[in-house]
Design a protein around this motif. Structure first.
Motif, short mmCIF file in Angstrom:
data_model
loop_
_atom_site.label_atom_id
_atom_site.label_comp_id
_atom_site.label_asym_id
_atom_site.label_seq_id
_atom_site.Cartn_x
_atom_site.Cartn_y
_atom_site.Cartn_z
N GLN A 1 -38.96 -21.45 3.69
CA GLN A 1 -40.15 -20.61 3.63
C GLN A 1 -40.14 -19.69 2.42
O GLN A 1 -41.12 -19.59 1.68
CB GLN A 1 -40.25 -19.77 4.91
N LEU A 2 -39.02 -19.01 2.20
CA LEU A 2 -38.96 -18.04 1.10
C LEU A 2 -39.09 -18.72 -0.25
O LEU A 2 -39.81 -18.24 -1.15
CB LEU A 2 -37.64 -17.26 1.18
N LEU A 3 -38.40 -19.84 -0.43
CA LEU A 3 -38.47 -20.55 -1.71
C LEU A 3 -39.85 -21.14 -1.93
O LEU A 3 -40.36 -21.15 -3.06
CB LEU A 3 -37.40 -21.65 -1.76
N ALA A 4 -40.48 -21.63 -0.86
CA ALA A 4 -41.82 -22.18 -1.01
C ALA A 4 -42.81 -21.10 -1.43
O ALA A 4 -43.69 -21.34 -2.27
CB ALA A 4 -42.28 -22.82 0.31
N ARG A 5 -42.66 -19.90 -0.88
CA ARG A 5 -43.56 -18.82 -1.27
C ARG A 5 -43.35 -18.44 -2.73
O ARG A 5 -44.32 -18.20 -3.47
CB ARG A 5 -43.32 -17.61 -0.36
N ALA A 6 -42.08 -18.37 -3.15
CA ALA A 6 -41.81 -18.03 -4.55
C ALA A 6 -42.36 -19.09 -5.49
O ALA A 6 -42.99 -18.77 -6.51
CB ALA A 6 -40.30 -17.88 -4.76
N ALA A 7 -42.15 -20.36 -5.15
CA ALA A 7 -42.66 -21.45 -6.00
C ALA A 7 -44.18 -21.46 -6.02
O ALA A 7 -44.79 -21.76 -7.07
CB ALA A 7 -42.12 -22.79 -5.49
N THR A 8 -44.81 -21.15 -4.88
CA THR A 8 -46.27 -21.11 -4.84
C THR A 8 -46.82 -20.06 -5.78
O THR A 8 -47.78 -20.31 -6.52
CB THR A 8 -46.74 -20.83 -3.40
N VAL A 9 -46.22 -18.88 -5.78
CA VAL A 9 -46.66 -17.82 -6.69
C VAL A 9 -46.50 -18.28 -8.15
O VAL A 9 -47.39 -18.08 -8.98
CB VAL A 9 -45.86 -16.53 -6.44
#
Length: 439
Positions: free
Chosen positions: A74-82
């Motif tokens: 979840q955390l990495l996906a949010r960072a990559a999305t940004v």
């Protein structure tokens, strides 16, 4: 593979596109342009590796825990999305778009439509995925969300790779383009592994429902028996994904901790509370119903704590399931170490397997402490919540330094007890916990 090597391997793959781009020897562009390309390269690599993180690979989740794996996802996906969503806005302007205005030695971006349109599609799909993820609990059943999320994510990353290899300054390089498509292949394999390969493997090892028994208020024991095979090899503290009355290839499966011990025989036992669509129908399941099991998973085992001086088990509600597995196996092994079970519930009617726990405490090195947040008038046990003060009354300083602590229960309780233990000086390496909610 040790957890440290897994982390280094992950970092190596996600940083490889940046390293390969740097080694291509292009003349530098303005800082904003290089930053725009860099965040796009890193973001796309992270998104592609997300499929492996969520692919139920035991080599990953067995080392760092399924809960840690999914929280990282979840955390990495949010960072990559940004990163990806900001990527087109970071370019500095006309000097990047028109060759005549670029600084000496820099190269214009390729804004040919064949390379631009896949990027637009990927960008829009990524935004839609993010919005759907934020609102998934109130809008979709979990099974529908899993299918939509996986398929949309794969399509999105496929368009992202196509955009990168067609329009990217660095990704047009054959070696880097090959790496992108290799990582996309890993993403495809991860989805196929979860939704096709593993279900086909489960189909060869079916189970049947042996019994469904009420244990406490809204709490049931589900017993599964192997059909045509010897059962499952697992350790106390492991959990399983199970589906009942559904085909082997089905999205309708749920994770539950195993409450039986390996010494109990081939049958699997689960302690399940009525909390959702499937669990609310447990009482209607008939013996003989076909079931499928994907297991074992989890890191709530004692295999790395064989030399701990004692074992403290702290459970909340249905979190008693893995604790029962541990206690049953410790007794079967005649393990002489002292052990403490702190079992928290809201009401007395919710205490599961109370008679069994009392018997184990009467005939072994086990102490059981029940904690109720809504006790009856005649209750003589602990009340309220599990706190540092309560733990300090139950265990001396030597135990706090030398025992292993196993936690399972609602997330707020887990975090509160973990903090209490650390405030008491318990080493983080001696605290084991795993949760199935990641909000």
């Amino acid at each position: 593979m040790p957890a440290v090597l897994l982390v280094l391997f992950y970092l190596g793959l996600t940083c490889a596109p940046l390293a390969m781009a740097a080694l291509q020897g292009h003349a530098p562009r303005p800082l904003r342009d290089e930053l725009a390309s860099g965040v796009a390269l890193a973001g796309l690599a992270i998104l592609l590796m997300e499929f492996a993180l969520s692919g139920r690979f035991r080599v990953i989740s067995g080392r760092i825990g399924m809960d840690v794996t999914m929280r990282l996802h979840q955390l990495l996906a949010r960072a990559a999305t940004v990163m990806i969503l900001l990527h087109p806005y970071l370019y500095s302007g006309l000097q990047s778009l028109r060759a005549g205005l670029t600084p000496p030695g820099s190269a214009p971006l390729n804004f040919d439509w064949s390379g631009l349109w896949p990027g637009i599609v990927a960008w829009l799909l990524l935004g839609a995925l993010m919005v759907m993820a934020l609102g998934r609990d109130g809008l979709y059943r979990h099974e529908m969300w899993r299918a939509m999320h996986g398929i949309m994510a794969l399509v999105m990353t496929g368009f992202g790779v196509l955009h990168a290899t067609r329009a990217g300054r660095y990704s047009g390089d054959p070696a880097l383009a090959m790496l992108w498509w290799a990582l996309f292949g890993v993403a495809v394999f991860s989805l196929l592994w979860v939704y096709v390969v593993k279900p086909l493997m489960k189909a060869r090892r079916p189970w049947v429902v042996g019994a469904v028994t009420r244990l406490a208020d809204r709490t049931w024991e589900l017993r599964l028996s192997p059909e045509g095979h010897k059962g499952l090899r697992y350790l106390p503290g492991h959990f399983a994904w199970i589906s009942i009355g559904k085909p082997a290839v089905s999205l309708d499966e749920n994770p539950f901790s195993i409450a039986s011990a390996p010494s109990d025989g081939p049958d699997l036992r689960f302690v399940i509370k009525e909390l959702g669509d499937f669990t609310n129908r447990l009482g209607d399941i008939k013996p003989g119903a076909r079931a499928y099991v994907d297991a074992p998973f989890g890191s709530l085992t004692l295999k790395r704590h064989k030399h701990a001086a004692g074992v403290a088990l702290i459970a909340g509600g249905v979190g008693i399931a893995p604790m029962l597995s541990h206690l049953r196996q410790l007794d079967a092994d005649a393990d002489p170490r002292p052990r403490l079970l702190v079992y928290a519930n809201r009401t007395e009617a919710q205490i599961a397997c109370r008679e069994e726990l009392d018997q184990r405490a009467a005939h072994g090195p086990l102490r059981v402490t029940h904690v109720l947040s809504e006790p009856p008038p005649d209750w003589t046990g602990e009340t309220g919540f599990v706190t540092a003060e309560m733990i300090q009354r139950l265990l001396d300083e030597e135990a706090l330094q030398s025992w292993v602590f196993v936690l399972c229960g609602p997330p707020p309780m887990l975090h509160a007890v973990e903090k209490a233990l650390m405030d008491l000086g318990v080493a983080p390496k001696n605290i084991l916990l795993e949760q199935f909610s990641y909000d």
